[in-house]
Enzyme design. Structure first.
Site, mmCIF file in Angstrom:
data_model
loop_
_atom_site.group_PDB
_atom_site.id
_atom_site.type_symbol
_atom_site.label_atom_id
_atom_site.label_comp_id
_atom_site.label_asym_id
_atom_site.label_seq_id
_atom_site.Cartn_x
_atom_site.Cartn_y
_atom_site.Cartn_z
ATOM 1 N N LYS A 78 -2.221 4.878 -2.986
ATOM 2 C CA LYS A 78 -1.658 4.846 -1.610
ATOM 3 C C LYS A 78 -1.701 6.316 -1.059
ATOM 4 C CE LYS A 78 0.998 1.068 -3.262
ATOM 5 N NZ LYS A 78 2.401 0.505 -3.981
ATOM 6 N N ASP A 130 7.661 -1.414 2.774
ATOM 7 C CA ASP A 130 7.177 -2.602 1.767
ATOM 8 C C ASP A 130 7.755 -3.961 2.315
ATOM 9 O OD1 ASP A 130 5.429 -1.710 0.079
ATOM 10 O OD2 ASP A 130 6.648 -1.194 -1.487
ATOM 11 N N GLN A 133 8.243 2.500 -5.761
ATOM 12 C CA GLN A 133 7.137 1.927 -6.603
ATOM 13 C C GLN A 133 7.898 0.970 -7.472
ATOM 14 O OE1 GLN A 133 3.630 1.822 -5.968
ATOM 15 N NE2 GLN A 133 3.816 0.352 -7.556
#
Ligand code: NAD
Length: 278
Positions: free
Chosen positions: A48, A115, A92
């Site tokens: 990422k 997200d 994460q």
């Protein structure tokens, strides 16, 4: 059988994001928070960061100890929420067992929730209101659109019911008028269901879950699974035997994976616009 080339489509999206970022007043800034030492997480975080850098998005990664308390983590998130130099926040997953994922995710400002996992963004998705859509389901819909697949009236099955992939992709396909079935670990006779389906999306994480006898001739198969088998990455679908029976199929790697990263970059820019283009 036609291959759904996620790599190619993702490349196009990345170059569009790069152009968009160039035209912005400031660089969008993503904060990545990674707690613990999960090896898969490490490689996801690295890819990422790299993808952001390539399109001009700034990243900061905070790597926290496995024994960081939930309270400390939430405090860090709250500070990042207040920091006008940070446009997007990504925690994460998975988090260590002593943490409550939902409480941590809901501590993120929904406008910075890159997200799309905050309850506000999940609710907006359910209501078909504009919000941040999780990158993987967003990427799958872009693949479907890139290949001009009309989902209207199609029988589609989504295997997996996570908030990150299964549930949102089922809702997005429902919004496109597919007749959607959601299967999961307690579903009985999975193959009896999949055999009737025009579209199969597998998001489980189990190699060879979908075998050739489970697929209808001419079906479209989207393989979301990522599994490490003997040092290689494979999906949930027994690709070699299934591919020839399908009309379209995503390979692993090179299908959904690159689209997830490309859509994450788009989401960072979307978060930037919420804050800077007020
Ligand atoms: P998850 O573990 O949260 O969910 C897995 C789902 O599979 C659960 O809902 C469970 O009910 C279901 N399941 C388990 N065993 C099953 C079985 N035998 N039959 C039917 N359903 C079963 O995982 P997730 O985060 O949704 O990810 C799923 C897979 O997709 C993983 O392999 C993950 O690595 C991969 N993934 C890929 C991308 C990508 O970009 N390609 C992105 C996210 C996740």
């Amino acid at each position: 059988m036609y291959l759904i080339d996620g790599k190619e489509i993702a490349k196009k999206i990345r170059s569009e994001v790069k152009e968009e970022v160039k035209a912005l007043k400031k660089k969008p800034h993503l904060l990545v928070i990674w707690v613990g030492n999960d090896l898969a997480s490490q490689s996801y975080v690295t890819s990422k960061e790299k993808a952001c850098k390539n399109v001009g998005i700034e990243t900061t990664t905070l790597h926290l100890d496995e024994d960081t308390s939930q309270r400390e983590l939430i405090q860090i998130i709250q500070e990042a929420n207040q920091n006008s130099n940070i446009h997007a926040i990504l925690v994460q997953m998975p988090l260590p067992n002593h943490m409550d994922e939902r409480k941590v995710i809901d501590a993120i400002d929904p406008k910075k929730d890159v997200d799309g996992l905050h309850q506000v963004n999940q609710g907006k998705l359910m209501l078909n209101m504009p919000g941040i859509i999780p990158a993987t389901p967003k990427g799958i819909m872009k693949l479907i659109d890139a290949y001009n697949v009309d989902l209207t009236g199609k029988n589609a099955i989504v295997i997996g019911r996570s908030m990150l992939v299964g549930k949102p992709i089922a809702i997005l396909m429902l919004q496109r008028n597919a007749t959607v079935t959601i299967a999961h670990s307690k579903t009985k006779n999975l193959s009896e269901l999949t055999k009737q389906m025009d579209v199969i999306v597998s998001a489980v994480g189990k190699p060879k879950l979908i075998t050739v006898d489970m697929v209808k001739e001419g079906a479209i198969v989207i393989d979301v699974g990522i599994n490490r088998v003997l040092g290689t990455i494979v999906g949930d679908v027994d690709y070699l035997s299934v591919a020839d029976k399908t009309s379209r199929i995503t390979p692993v790697p090179g299908g959904v994976g690159p689209m997830t990263i490309a859509c994450l970059l788009e989401n960072v820019v979307e978060c930037y616009r919420f804050l800077e283009d007020k």
